[in-house]
Design an enzyme around this catalytic site. Sequence first.
Site, PDB file in Angstrom:
ATOM      1  CE  LYS A 190      -3.480  -2.053   2.483  1.00 30.47           C
ATOM      2  NZ  LYS A 190      -4.873  -1.881   1.632  1.00 30.47           N
TER       3      LYS A 190
ATOM      4  NE  ARG B  46     -10.929 -10.012  -2.012  1.00 32.50           N
ATOM      5  CZ  ARG B  46     -11.430  -9.304  -3.414  1.00 32.50           C
ATOM      6  NH1 ARG B  46     -11.148  -9.356  -4.466  1.00 32.50           N
ATOM      7  NH2 ARG B  46     -11.160  -7.718  -2.249  1.00 32.50           N
TER       8      ARG B  46
END
Length: 496
Positions: free
Chosen positions: A278, A352
């Site tokens: 990020k 996920r």
Amino acid sequence: MEFIVKSTRPETLKTATLVIPIGEGRTLGEIATAIDTASTGAISNLLKRGDLTGKLGQTLLAHNLPGLKAERVLLVGIGKDNELSDRQLRKIVTSVYSSLKTLGGSDAALALDELQVKNRDTYGKTRLMVESLADAGYCFDRFKSQKAEAGALKKITLLSDKAGLADAQRASSHAQAIATGMAFTKDLGNLPPNLCHPSYLAEEAKSLGKTYKNLKVEVLDEKKLKELGMGAFLAVAQGSDQPPRMIVLNYQGGKKTEKPFALVGKGITFDTGGISIKPAGGMDEMKYDMCGAASVFGTLKAVLELQLPINLVCLLACAENMPSGGATRPGDIVTSMSGQTVEILNTDAEGRLVLCDALTYVERFKPQAVIDIATLTGACIVALGSNVSGLMGNNDELVQQILGAGLTADDRAWQLPLYDEYQEQLDSPFADIANIGGPKAGTITAGCFLSRFAKKYHWAHLDIAGTAWISGGKDKGATGRPVPMLTQYLLDRSNA
């Protein structure tokens, strides 16, 4: 803070501070009129001076009014609407609390029973007030050298008429349990990631298990996760020195034969994005990537406080997502517990991956319904902002139950579609499924990914990326959401 509900005439009540409502235009309702009469017109005389007009949230403090047993009277403006919105009611009680906490009195009584709130009865109105007051008093100063000064206020009494007393008392009990759960969730979310790692959360779970006899706790370590074949879960954790943990909390409040409800929380205790790293700006807030797990903790805490007559299984999928020589790479293919293979195109779509194995593991409990909660996608913030959570599911009745619980709790969600067309975006030429579906409809394709692992039960997914914490500035911090919504859903199932 102690909250109690009683039925008594406010003008006869002995208290440090009595709070009464004033309408915009300096209008007096039934309560304010009774106080004005008992004090031989003192309230009217105060209002004539023009220091308070009754606008929403305005306050004015008066001392030693004649004819009253209250040491102080706090006037609060309630605006001009005949019926308040939830937001307006919250603003009123938050303003009241801000004034009360600066005073020297150890108790206060709120004579706000006559307030009318849209679509809320006595129970709903009282619960919202108590939750808002308790939340306004939250403070996280664990790591401050100079702690916040303890205020004098220790007890708040909410006055109710006799007809609504039982409903108001039940609302106060529920609200206090929810507020306790929210505070627990916020504490966990606000902890720094060097302290709050998967093993720390496992110890928190064990501590709960020691406190409550009808709660069983099991912690699955890295060895057990490998034995179970949780290749997707382990792929996320393999770049970190912190070992992953799957935490299983089993609450037995109902009959042994009753199938449990299940909550599954994403517990990424820090998310760098892994190899798909990020940007540095604001990365400190990625400690909040475990707020899904934290909200499950908080909801369970509320259920434990209330001892709801249901069975509940909570799974917390906890890991840290870090880049290293051993970290998962974009292009890697892993095998999930379900046997489905996943091509990892972006290591920052890690939530996920831990959730999909948890959703497979929860099958063994034969749940009535499963709700997973996750700070899953930035796309959800783009779509819905920070006001409502995203909601998807494979069973419309379950989805509607959650939406209804959100409205009751003033902790709302908005349903997004899970059409088959979106599933095609997850096609991979090399594996059964890719872990991202491209730039379009990112929140929905994340839900589509999870849906492939939740086909054996009724399932819903809450994306709380926009609602779990407040970003930047002096107000930065965890919100405690969606504990009110989830607790309300379970209250509805238990008829408590």
